[in-house]
Design an enzyme around this catalytic site. Sequence first.
Site, mmCIF file in Angstrom:
data_model
loop_
_atom_site.group_PDB
_atom_site.id
_atom_site.type_symbol
_atom_site.label_atom_id
_atom_site.label_comp_id
_atom_site.label_asym_id
_atom_site.label_seq_id
_atom_site.Cartn_x
_atom_site.Cartn_y
_atom_site.Cartn_z
ATOM 1 N N ASP A 296 17.023 15.191 33.280
ATOM 2 C CA ASP A 296 15.741 15.651 33.814
ATOM 3 C C ASP A 296 15.957 16.711 34.897
ATOM 4 O O ASP A 296 16.685 16.478 35.862
ATOM 5 C CB ASP A 296 15.006 14.442 34.411
ATOM 6 C CG ASP A 296 13.649 14.785 34.969
ATOM 7 O OD1 ASP A 296 12.651 14.576 34.261
ATOM 8 O OD2 ASP A 296 13.583 15.258 36.131
ATOM 9 N N TYR B 259 13.491 22.617 41.029
ATOM 10 C CA TYR B 259 14.791 22.158 41.548
ATOM 11 C C TYR B 259 15.759 23.327 41.698
ATOM 12 O O TYR B 259 16.805 23.198 42.316
ATOM 13 C CB TYR B 259 15.427 21.109 40.622
ATOM 14 C CG TYR B 259 14.634 19.855 40.373
ATOM 15 C CD1 TYR B 259 13.469 19.572 41.089
ATOM 16 C CD2 TYR B 259 15.045 18.934 39.414
ATOM 17 C CE1 TYR B 259 12.745 18.420 40.832
ATOM 18 C CE2 TYR B 259 14.333 17.778 39.162
ATOM 19 C CZ TYR B 259 13.175 17.528 39.868
ATOM 20 O OH TYR B 259 12.471 16.385 39.604
ATOM 21 N N LYS C 52 10.092 20.935 33.990
ATOM 22 C CA LYS C 52 8.714 20.828 34.475
ATOM 23 C C LYS C 52 8.210 22.173 34.984
ATOM 24 O O LYS C 52 8.958 22.907 35.637
ATOM 25 C CB LYS C 52 8.631 19.798 35.618
ATOM 26 C CG LYS C 52 9.372 18.513 35.342
ATOM 27 C CD LYS C 52 9.170 17.463 36.412
ATOM 28 C CE LYS C 52 10.192 16.361 36.270
ATOM 29 N NZ LYS C 52 11.513 16.674 36.841
ATOM 30 N N HIS D 8 4.455 19.736 36.436
ATOM 31 C CA HIS D 8 5.092 19.016 37.541
ATOM 32 C C HIS D 8 4.094 18.274 38.442
ATOM 33 O O HIS D 8 4.313 17.133 38.824
ATOM 34 C CB HIS D 8 5.937 19.992 38.370
ATOM 35 C CG HIS D 8 7.075 19.343 39.089
ATOM 36 N ND1 HIS D 8 8.252 19.991 39.361
ATOM 37 C CD2 HIS D 8 7.233 18.106 39.590
ATOM 38 C CE1 HIS D 8 9.084 19.172 39.997
ATOM 39 N NE2 HIS D 8 8.476 18.015 40.154
#
Length: 282
Positions: A50, A55, A80, A113
């Site tokens: 994931d 990120y 996401k 997200h």
Amino acid sequence: MTLNQLSDTIKLADGNQMPGLGFGTYLISDQETMDHTIQAAWDQGYRLIDTAMLYRNEDLLGTSLQKLGLPREALFLTSKVAEIVQGYDQTLKAVEGSLKRLQTNYLDLLLIHWPVREHFFETWKALEQLKADGKVRSIGVSNYTIAHLELLATQAKEMPVVNQVEYHPYLNQQALVDYDREKDIVTEAWSPLGRRAVLDDPMIAKMAHHHQKTVAQIILRWELQHGVVPIPKSTHAERIQENTDVFDFELAEDEMGMIDLLNKNQRTGNEPEIVYETGKQY
Ligand code: A2P
């Protein structure tokens, strides 16, 4: 149904299969750490990995997967859509970027997200389009409340098959998990260990001692028995391993109930309703 082993998958409402326990990569920000972490996770048998645009490590993950030569079909890759690129055209374009950075031509699962009021329906339309185009196999959401899901249902052609939310013994979101189940939406748990806050819980520690397991293992087992898919993260090989060793014991009904009672609606992350209004994490 509770999984019996790490390689077990669950069937999503769209017919696709998803691993019932996954691996999170939030906060991994250098190539070396990504390489050894992904190697350890793969060796342990994790197949669901994931990540997220936010990120800022999709490129690191893509490079690790290439370097390690991991077979794409064996992996279940999730990313996401970040708040900043929500909207129909922007989402389509941004996902092209994710695919490039991950060095792949499809995602197994793409999530929105966070819910964002301004682009609420168009972003979902973009996900439906990406699925129709074969760029993503399954589509879902993250951090959606029951109200957001009900609102989405008023215009969606197809509904999310996954809702990834903060979930751990101090925030068990029972009503949301029940709702997801009724609607055939799989609940995935981010921060399944409550960003460590729950690891010091004395009651779970006692239970862990009784089962000869660690507190983390008791928590993950409780999540699995609730039919929730945890995606623990760790950069330490021994913990990466520890978090998969949860299939050789079972929590009794009264133990499940005792952990359920620890809920105190304690979030470690953002409140979805505020992100929905302001359009960004705070
Ligand atoms: P580390 O990389 O140092 O192992 P979350 O609940 O958000 O997934 O956060 C859990 C945090 O706790 C992770 O950042 C991880 O940090 C750490 N962790 C993961 N697994 C374990 C474990 N089995 N025991 C103790 N700490 C863990």
